[in-house]
Design an enzyme around this catalytic site. Sequence first.
Site, PDB file in Angstrom:
ATOM      1  N   GLU A  91       0.173  -3.318   4.652  1.00 16.53           N
ATOM      2  CA  GLU A  91      -0.972  -2.398   4.759  1.00 16.53           C
ATOM      3  C   GLU A  91      -1.048  -1.715   6.132  1.00 16.53           C
ATOM      4  O   GLU A  91      -0.742  -2.336   7.139  1.00 16.53           O
ATOM      5  CB  GLU A  91      -2.277  -3.207   4.606  1.00 16.53           C
ATOM      6  CG  GLU A  91      -2.952  -3.091   3.276  1.00 16.53           C
ATOM      7  CD  GLU A  91      -3.554  -1.723   2.991  1.00 16.53           C
ATOM      8  OE1 GLU A  91      -3.604  -0.871   3.898  1.00 16.53           O
ATOM      9  OE2 GLU A  91      -3.965  -1.497   1.857  1.00 16.53           O
ATOM     10  N   ASP A  92      -1.501  -0.457   6.129  1.00 14.43           N
ATOM     11  CA  ASP A  92      -1.713   0.238   7.399  1.00 14.43           C
ATOM     12  C   ASP A  92      -3.195   0.414   7.718  1.00 14.43           C
ATOM     13  O   ASP A  92      -3.545   0.988   8.743  1.00 14.43           O
ATOM     14  CB  ASP A  92      -1.059   1.634   7.380  1.00 14.43           C
ATOM     15  CG  ASP A  92      -1.810   2.589   6.480  1.00 14.43           C
ATOM     16  OD1 ASP A  92      -2.208   2.172   5.372  1.00 14.43           O
ATOM     17  OD2 ASP A  92      -2.021   3.749   6.875  1.00 14.43           O
TER      18      ASP A  92
ATOM     19  N   ASP B 183       0.879  -1.156   0.000  1.00 10.30           N
ATOM     20  CA  ASP B 183       0.000   0.000   0.000  1.00 10.30           C
ATOM     21  C   ASP B 183       0.929   1.221   0.000  1.00 10.30           C
ATOM     22  O   ASP B 183       2.124   1.092   0.277  1.00 10.30           O
ATOM     23  CB  ASP B 183      -0.870  -0.042   1.265  1.00 10.30           C
ATOM     24  CG  ASP B 183      -1.693   1.205   1.438  1.00 10.30           C
ATOM     25  OD1 ASP B 183      -2.352   1.622   0.468  1.00 10.30           O
ATOM     26  OD2 ASP B 183      -1.675   1.786   2.542  1.00 10.30           O
ATOM     27  N   LEU B 184       0.404   2.387  -0.329  1.00  6.55           N
ATOM     28  CA  LEU B 184       1.260   3.582  -0.378  1.00  6.55           C
ATOM     29  C   LEU B 184       1.117   4.448   0.879  1.00  6.55           C
ATOM     30  O   LEU B 184       2.055   4.545   1.695  1.00  6.55           O
ATOM     31  CB  LEU B 184       0.904   4.421  -1.616  1.00  6.55           C
ATOM     32  CG  LEU B 184       1.624   5.765  -1.733  1.00  6.55           C
ATOM     33  CD1 LEU B 184       3.107   5.572  -2.017  1.00  6.55           C
ATOM     34  CD2 LEU B 184       0.993   6.623  -2.824  1.00  6.55           C
ATOM     35  N   ASP B 185      -0.074   5.046   1.033  1.00 10.88           N
ATOM     36  CA  ASP B 185      -0.294   6.019   2.102  1.00 10.88           C
ATOM     37  C   ASP B 185      -0.211   5.348   3.475  1.00 10.88           C
ATOM     38  O   ASP B 185      -0.982   4.435   3.759  1.00 10.88           O
ATOM     39  CB  ASP B 185      -1.682   6.666   1.945  1.00 10.88           C
ATOM     40  CG  ASP B 185      -1.802   7.457   0.646  1.00 10.88           C
ATOM     41  OD1 ASP B 185      -1.063   8.429   0.490  1.00 10.88           O
ATOM     42  OD2 ASP B 185      -2.627   7.074  -0.202  1.00 10.88           O
TER      43      ASP B 185
ATOM     44  N   ASN C 115      -3.319   9.586  -6.774  1.00 17.56           N
ATOM     45  CA  ASN C 115      -2.077  10.381  -6.791  1.00 17.56           C
ATOM     46  C   ASN C 115      -0.834   9.501  -6.640  1.00 17.56           C
ATOM     47  O   ASN C 115       0.271  10.019  -6.443  1.00 17.56           O
ATOM     48  CB  ASN C 115      -2.098  11.397  -5.644  1.00 17.56           C
ATOM     49  CG  ASN C 115      -3.238  12.401  -5.779  1.00 17.56           C
ATOM     50  OD1 ASN C 115      -3.323  13.111  -6.776  1.00 17.56           O
ATOM     51  ND2 ASN C 115      -4.118  12.440  -4.795  1.00 17.56           N
TER      52      ASN C 115
ATOM     53  N   THR D 278       1.736  10.004   4.196  1.00 18.83           N
ATOM     54  CA  THR D 278       0.729  10.918   3.655  1.00 18.83           C
ATOM     55  C   THR D 278      -0.602  10.780   4.385  1.00 18.83           C
ATOM     56  O   THR D 278      -1.475  11.628   4.219  1.00 18.83           O
ATOM     57  CB  THR D 278       0.484  10.631   2.164  1.00 18.83           C
ATOM     58  OG1 THR D 278       0.491   9.215   2.013  1.00 18.83           O
ATOM     59  CG2 THR D 278       1.546  11.258   1.290  1.00 18.83           C
TER      60      THR D 278
ATOM     61  N   LYS E 279      -8.851   5.304   6.209  1.00 19.33           N
ATOM     62  CA  LYS E 279      -7.593   4.814   5.634  1.00 19.33           C
ATOM     63  C   LYS E 279      -7.871   3.710   4.616  1.00 19.33           C
ATOM     64  O   LYS E 279      -8.632   2.783   4.896  1.00 19.33           O
ATOM     65  CB  LYS E 279      -6.656   4.303   6.737  1.00 19.33           C
ATOM     66  CG  LYS E 279      -6.093   5.438   7.578  1.00 19.33           C
ATOM     67  CD  LYS E 279      -5.085   4.936   8.592  1.00 19.33           C
ATOM     68  CE  LYS E 279      -4.532   6.096   9.403  1.00 19.33           C
ATOM     69  NZ  LYS E 279      -3.640   5.623  10.474  1.00 19.33           N
ATOM     70  N   GLY E 280      -7.260   3.833   3.457  1.00 22.96           N
ATOM     71  CA  GLY E 280      -7.436   2.820   2.416  1.00 22.96           C
ATOM     72  C   GLY E 280      -8.724   2.984   1.628  1.00 22.96           C
ATOM     73  O   GLY E 280      -8.973   2.263   0.674  1.00 22.96           O
TER      74      GLY E 280
ATOM     75  N   ARG F 286     -11.360   8.297  -2.392  1.00 27.20           N
ATOM     76  CA  ARG F 286     -11.695   9.710  -2.133  1.00 27.20           C
ATOM     77  C   ARG F 286     -13.216   9.895  -2.014  1.00 27.20           C
ATOM     78  O   ARG F 286     -13.715  10.499  -1.062  1.00 27.20           O
ATOM     79  CB  ARG F 286     -11.147  10.571  -3.271  1.00 27.20           C
ATOM     80  CG  ARG F 286     -11.076  12.039  -2.936  1.00 27.20           C
ATOM     81  CD  ARG F 286     -10.507  12.825  -4.107  1.00 27.20           C
ATOM     82  NE  ARG F 286      -9.248  12.283  -4.595  1.00 27.20           N
ATOM     83  CZ  ARG F 286      -8.696  12.586  -5.758  1.00 27.20           C
ATOM     84  NH1 ARG F 286      -9.293  13.441  -6.573  1.00 27.20           N
ATOM     85  NH2 ARG F 286      -7.544  12.040  -6.145  1.00 27.20           N
TER      86      ARG F 286
ATOM     87  N   SER G 128      -2.626   0.546  -4.343  1.00 22.11           N
ATOM     88  CA  SER G 128      -3.110   1.704  -3.578  1.00 22.11           C
ATOM     89  C   SER G 128      -4.433   2.208  -4.132  1.00 22.11           C
ATOM     90  O   SER G 128      -4.679   2.129  -5.331  1.00 22.11           O
ATOM     91  CB  SER G 128      -2.075   2.831  -3.657  1.00 22.11           C
ATOM     92  OG  SER G 128      -2.635   4.052  -3.213  1.00 22.11           O
ATOM     93  N   ALA G 129      -5.271   2.752  -3.246  1.00 20.46           N
ATOM     94  CA  ALA G 129      -6.540   3.343  -3.680  1.00 20.46           C
ATOM     95  C   ALA G 129      -6.343   4.753  -4.221  1.00 20.46           C
ATOM     96  O   ALA G 129      -7.262   5.346  -4.783  1.00 20.46           O
ATOM     97  CB  ALA G 129      -7.513   3.390  -2.507  1.00 20.46           C
ATOM     98  N   SER G 130      -5.141   5.299  -4.064  1.00 20.85           N
ATOM     99  CA  SER G 130      -4.917   6.710  -4.403  1.00 20.85           C
ATOM    100  C   SER G 130      -4.756   6.950  -5.893  1.00 20.85           C
ATOM    101  O   SER G 130      -4.049   6.219  -6.581  1.00 20.85           O
ATOM    102  CB  SER G 130      -3.673   7.216  -3.686  1.00 20.85           C
ATOM    103  OG  SER G 130      -3.386   8.530  -4.122  1.00 20.85           O
TER     104      SER G 130
ATOM    105  N   LYS H 131     -11.021  -0.954  -1.775  1.00 21.99           N
ATOM    106  CA  LYS H 131     -10.798  -1.784  -0.593  1.00 21.99           C
ATOM    107  C   LYS H 131     -11.963  -1.531   0.376  1.00 21.99           C
ATOM    108  O   LYS H 131     -12.412  -0.397   0.464  1.00 21.99           O
ATOM    109  CB  LYS H 131      -9.482  -1.382   0.107  1.00 21.99           C
ATOM    110  CG  LYS H 131      -8.239  -1.538  -0.760  1.00 21.99           C
ATOM    111  CD  LYS H 131      -7.019  -0.929  -0.053  1.00 21.99           C
ATOM    112  CE  LYS H 131      -5.825  -0.869  -0.988  1.00 21.99           C
ATOM    113  NZ  LYS H 131      -4.659  -0.179  -0.416  1.00 21.99           N
TER     114      LYS H 131
HETATM  115  C1  G6P Z   1      -5.435   5.822   0.158  1.00 19.69           C
HETATM  116  C2  G6P Z   1      -5.573   6.571   1.467  1.00 19.69           C
HETATM  117  C3  G6P Z   1      -6.955   7.178   1.612  1.00 19.69           C
HETATM  118  C4  G6P Z   1      -7.321   7.967   0.376  1.00 19.69           C
HETATM  119  C5  G6P Z   1      -7.253   7.086  -0.862  1.00 19.69           C
HETATM  120  C6  G6P Z   1      -7.549   7.866  -2.138  1.00 19.69           C
HETATM  121  O1  G6P Z   1      -6.063   4.616   0.259  1.00 19.69           O
HETATM  122  O2  G6P Z   1      -5.320   5.718   2.559  1.00 19.69           O
HETATM  123  O3  G6P Z   1      -6.948   7.999   2.751  1.00 19.69           O
HETATM  124  O4  G6P Z   1      -8.626   8.512   0.493  1.00 19.69           O
HETATM  125  O5  G6P Z   1      -5.942   6.539  -0.963  1.00 19.69           O
HETATM  126  O6  G6P Z   1      -6.502   8.774  -2.353  1.00 19.69           O
HETATM  127  P1  G6P Z   1      -6.510   9.952  -3.399  1.00 19.69           P
HETATM  128  O7  G6P Z   1      -5.077  10.434  -3.387  1.00 19.69           O
HETATM  129  O8  G6P Z   1      -6.901   9.398  -4.719  1.00 19.69           O
HETATM  130  O9  G6P Z   1      -7.479  10.959  -2.916  1.00 19.69           O
HETATM  131 MG    MG Z   2      -2.694   3.176   3.593  1.00 16.08          MG
END
Ligand code: G6P
Ligand code: MG
Length: 210
Positions: free
Chosen positions: A167-168, A7-9, A116, A15, A43-44, A47, A112-114, A143
Amino acid sequence: MKGYIFDLDGVIVDTAKFHFLAWKKIGEEFGFQLTHELNEQLKGVSRVDSLQKILNWAGVSVSSEKFDELATRKNADYLTYVEKMNENDILPGVKAFLEKAKQENIKIALGSASKNARPILQKLGIISYFDAIVDGNDVTKAKPDPEVFVTAAKKLGLSNSDCVVFEDAEAGIEAAKRAGMKTIGIGSSEVLTEADEVFSGFDEILRMEK
Ligand code: G6P
Ligand code: MG
């Protein structure tokens, strides 16, 4: 184990605290105070799903235009924190752990769900370690659905049972378990009760392996 999926964040980079600050501001616009305890549930989580949870907690509903505006504004605020990051923000032990995995010919993926994720990995100077990247732009189910990790394993050419997930987030541990992968929690064992093992960070994992 043949593959590591990170996972990233909150795992590679801290972050998670920036997501928290940005969501807290959005909540305050509706008189809602986001606590660290409730933040665990974000977390995870994608958005859009995170914003929906905050609005539910605040007891408000908004038009879809307002919803989009809030999500866009949260992300713009989040990115002002991210812009200031550099390789010093990589969490302790992460780079050494990636290096060791490379030497051991273990395949490395991001799950990662992000949305970014790619620019952040680039900013940190570690994108070249990753054989596969699966992020919020690549999956439709967030997730705790296992899609992100199953897709990562496929991209690595490995079966799910050959992969370990780091994973966190509670939602991330659940997703990895549903994929039939081994789970390593990064954080507190009081929060990540479902993980196979929990470590405070990669420096602790490296110390244990010695
Ligand atoms: C990760 C983080 C979440 C965040 C999600 C989407 O899973 O743990 O807190 O909401 O990514 O990230 P984004 O950068 O696309 O808003
Ligand atoms: Mg995370």
